[in-house]
Design a protein around this motif. Structure first.
Motif, PDB file in Angstrom:
ATOM      1  N   ARG A   1       0.923  -1.190  -0.147  1.00 10.11           N
ATOM      2  CA  ARG A   1       0.009   0.080   0.111  1.00 10.11           C
ATOM      3  C   ARG A   1       0.989   1.309  -0.095  1.00 10.11           C
ATOM      4  O   ARG A   1       1.925   1.308   0.622  1.00 10.11           O
ATOM      5  N   ALA A   2       0.537   2.248  -0.566  1.00  8.88           N
ATOM      6  CA  ALA A   2       0.941   3.661  -0.473  1.00  8.88           C
ATOM      7  C   ALA A   2       0.578   4.503   0.554  1.00  8.88           C
ATOM      8  O   ALA A   2      -0.506   4.584   1.015  1.00  8.88           O
ATOM      9  N   THR A   3       1.579   5.302   1.342  1.00  4.13           N
ATOM     10  CA  THR A   3       1.235   5.951   2.163  1.00  4.13           C
ATOM     11  C   THR A   3       0.096   7.074   1.813  1.00  4.13           C
ATOM     12  O   THR A   3      -0.772   7.366   2.923  1.00  4.13           O
ATOM     13  N   LEU A   4       0.159   7.607   0.604  1.00  4.00           N
ATOM     14  CA  LEU A   4      -0.780   8.637   0.111  1.00  4.00           C
ATOM     15  C   LEU A   4      -2.177   8.096   0.442  1.00  4.00           C
ATOM     16  O   LEU A   4      -3.223   8.993   0.549  1.00  4.00           O
ATOM     17  N   THR A   5      -2.763   6.665   0.097  1.00  2.00           N
ATOM     18  CA  THR A   5      -3.846   6.486   0.257  1.00  2.00           C
ATOM     19  C   THR A   5      -4.319   5.723   1.741  1.00  2.00           C
ATOM     20  O   THR A   5      -5.399   5.570   2.038  1.00  2.00           O
ATOM     21  N   LEU A   6      -3.112   5.165   2.192  1.00  2.00           N
ATOM     22  CA  LEU A   6      -3.507   4.369   3.362  1.00  2.00           C
ATOM     23  C   LEU A   6      -3.649   5.329   4.669  1.00  2.00           C
ATOM     24  O   LEU A   6      -4.680   4.872   5.344  1.00  2.00           O
ATOM     25  N   VAL A   7      -2.879   6.426   4.576  1.00  2.00           N
ATOM     26  CA  VAL A   7      -3.356   7.442   5.861  1.00  2.00           C
ATOM     27  C   VAL A   7      -4.558   7.764   5.743  1.00  2.00           C
ATOM     28  O   VAL A   7      -5.334   7.561   6.743  1.00  2.00           O
TER      29      VAL A   7
ATOM     30  N   LEU B   1      -4.409   8.089  17.846  1.00  2.00           N
ATOM     31  CA  LEU B   1      -3.722   9.023  17.053  1.00  2.00           C
ATOM     32  C   LEU B   1      -3.122   8.289  15.780  1.00  2.00           C
ATOM     33  O   LEU B   1      -3.179   6.918  15.866  1.00  2.00           O
ATOM     34  N   LEU B   2      -2.828   8.875  14.801  1.00  2.00           N
ATOM     35  CA  LEU B   2      -2.582   8.633  13.516  1.00  2.00           C
ATOM     36  C   LEU B   2      -1.105   9.016  13.022  1.00  2.00           C
ATOM     37  O   LEU B   2      -0.914  10.180  13.057  1.00  2.00           O
ATOM     38  N   CYS B   3      -0.183   8.300  12.792  1.00  2.00           N
ATOM     39  CA  CYS B   3       0.992   8.535  11.982  1.00  2.00           C
ATOM     40  C   CYS B   3       1.370   8.369  10.785  1.00  2.00           C
ATOM     41  O   CYS B   3       0.824   7.063  10.422  1.00  2.00           O
TER      42      CYS B   3
ATOM     43  N   ALA C   1      -7.403   7.006   8.499  1.00  2.00           N
ATOM     44  CA  ALA C   1      -8.050   8.009   9.348  1.00  2.00           C
ATOM     45  C   ALA C   1      -9.738   8.063   9.376  1.00  2.00           C
ATOM     46  O   ALA C   1     -10.259   8.127  10.310  1.00  2.00           O
ATOM     47  N   ASP C   2     -10.197   7.659   8.263  1.00  2.00           N
ATOM     48  CA  ASP C   2     -11.376   7.410   8.004  1.00  2.00           C
ATOM     49  C   ASP C   2     -12.032   6.234   9.130  1.00  2.00           C
ATOM     50  O   ASP C   2     -13.184   6.311   9.730  1.00  2.00           O
ATOM     51  N   ALA C   3     -11.377   5.242   9.174  1.00  2.00           N
ATOM     52  CA  ALA C   3     -11.893   4.076   9.960  1.00  2.00           C
ATOM     53  C   ALA C   3     -11.497   4.605  11.576  1.00  2.00           C
ATOM     54  O   ALA C   3     -12.442   4.015  12.388  1.00  2.00           O
ATOM     55  N   ILE C   4     -10.763   5.321  11.794  1.00  2.00           N
ATOM     56  CA  ILE C   4     -10.668   5.935  13.236  1.00  2.00           C
ATOM     57  C   ILE C   4     -11.745   6.825  13.443  1.00  2.00           C
ATOM     58  O   ILE C   4     -12.519   6.683  14.562  1.00  2.00           O
TER      59      ILE C   4
END
Lengths: 325, 325
Positions: free
Chosen positions: A148-154, A169-171, A158-161
């Motif tokens: 997976r790519a950072t640009l889509t996974l983040v 929190l999310l990094c 975030a939406d799942a959280i």
């Protein structure tokens, strides 16, 4: 100036930057330098040498640092976690495996539980496990990872959280080596970034100068996800993970011939180890991500953190200029 | 409110969004809807049906749209470019091959020359060729692409533009499906974004509803870069490019058995074509990127553009809140 996010507030740090607990490269000196610079430094617990781990905690002195583990490897020597927890780490970071057996012990000593994941599926499991921080790591990262790519996974994590109402929190991790990447991560919904490759190329990292030079000379086109490096080191990584390195003669020789390489066995492993010992960058891997193309020097970690944050502050502070009312 | 960048100023558009000229999916209706919404819409020129291309230009009516070509395919039927240029496109977009033979003709009619690249090396060639806009496309994109990630490729190309003193603009492509991605792209140094998957899942795209439903049900974990889909369609893509789709039974059946599949020949291609014609999403591929996990509905393109821009405006307008002075 300072960058303030939920991560800086929650962890009581100045900048939303965590150093990746890179196996071999991230010792106590690097971790303490990152903490001293206002981030959170992590020692890499790697494949299970408890004495090394203790030595690096001592090296970090009184700095509030944490440490990280390769989870599937820790599962083979779980007592290492006790030795780490005895040093009262600020945080314990797990990646590449099921951290469920360890989460309770980490929480019991008051350390932050940081779980790095490479898929949405694993992110959901990490949320359910009670992670304080989930790290969404993209494939552009150096070292081990997935697809997976950072640009889509983040944003997806975030939406799942948000959907689940978690306080986690999310990094973002993978490909973040300057202030542009950090600013982008915050726009994607992250509360901060885990920085690997850029700090791998720091004065404090435990990396041979020849490997650093190779990464500095490389562009992002020159790195590749592959399994040759782990076969050469004799590490039995689960199939789903591979390792991004800067291509060199050794990788090019064996890429696509992994079965043949496995069959070559101990002799090939000895040849690789000898090359690493000799600092031969045509054999030993520079374990650096696609961000190699954004890294042009080896600098003290404190300078790296300051430059990264300064550039992100500038970009975020001026971001409103794009909006015309 | 509006998002203003060098791209909006240079192209005379309202929003820094270009729709990807997706083969088969991006016809005149989608392109004109994107242009009407304030972006720049592009018709996908695909594998060389000149009558289809003309029909779609007519479908776009008086809207200022452009078109895009699969460069290696256009090289086999270069007269298609003349037919496109006769419609006075606002821009012509090339990807996947050497656009040098075509650049002069595009410039001669005053169309913007947009060159999409997947590596830093090709970005440098595109700059030297005089591109008005370089598009840095990451592997997270749906459809054809390569290995680099958007998050590292965009800033690396931005640096190459700055170092070389080029006046060329830069767009990010791959993984950008909402305002978070667009805001991140601008932080990375892009002047705008090329949006594919999100507009693939629009009311105006020429995509079977069953494929759309499959993509909507998918997460970003469910897509894969592979060659099965091109073998099934009988397309002779250069080795370096593969195609990201949502996994389905057909892909899972053949993944890793590509040689066997090629040997199956015409029969397998007919079976695939029949599945596509029947709208069977267990056979036909939903050609959508990792952004599938960020797409939850099929909406009119105008609404998609407005939502994407609105969210980016909000994020960029409030980005200064992270900076504490």
């Amino acid at each position: 100036m300072a960058l303030t996010t939920r991560l800086t507030e929650r962890l009581g740090i100045e900048h939303p930057i965590i150093s990746a607990p890179m196996a071999f490269a991230a010792g106590g000196r690097l971790a303490s330098a990152v903490t001293a610079a206002g981030g959170l430094g992590l020692i890499g617990g790697w494949y299970g040498d408890g004495d090394w781990l203790e030595q690096e905690f001592r090296e970090a002195g009184n700095a509030r640092v944490g440490c990280g583990f390769i989870t599937w490897s820790l599962a083979k020597a779980p007592h290492l976690l006790d030795r780490a927890l005895a040093h009262r780490p600020r945080a314990v970071f797990f990646s590449f495996g099921d951290a469920a057996p360890f989460a309770g012990d980490v929480k019991a000593v008051g350390a932050a539980l940081i779980l790095q994941v490479q898929t949405l599926k694993d992110a959901k499991a990490a949320l359910d496990l009670g992670a304080d921080v989930v790290v969404a790591q993209g494939a552009e990262a150096g070292g081990h990872g997935e697809r997976r790519a950072t640009l889509t996974l983040v944003p997806e994590v975030a939406d799942a959280i948000a959907r689940g109402g978690y306080g986690t929190l999310l990094c973002a991790a993978g490909g973040i080596a300057d202030g542009r990447g950090l600013a982008a991560a915050l726009m994607l919904g992250a509360d901060g970034a885990v920085v690997g490759s850029r700090l791998w190329a720091s004065s404090e990292a435990l990396v041979h100068r020849n490997m650093l030079d190779r990464a500095i000379a490389a562009t992002g086109d020159d790195t590749v996800r592959q399994k040759v490096t782990d076969i050469a080191r004799g590490y039995d990584w689960p199939e789903r993970y591979d390792i991004r390195v800067v291509r060199n003669a050794y990788v090019d020789r064996w890429l696509g011939r992994e079965e043949e390489m496995r069959a070559a066995g101990e002799g090939e492993r000895q040849r690789y180890a000898a090359g690493v010992s000799a600092g031969d960058a045509s054999i030993g891997a520079a374990i650096c991500g696609e961000a190699a193309g954004l890294i042009h020097d080896v600098r003290p970690a404190g300078e790296i953190v300051a430059a990264l944050v300064g550039q992100a502050e500038s970009l975020l502070g001026r971001a409103g200029r794009f909006v015309r009312t």
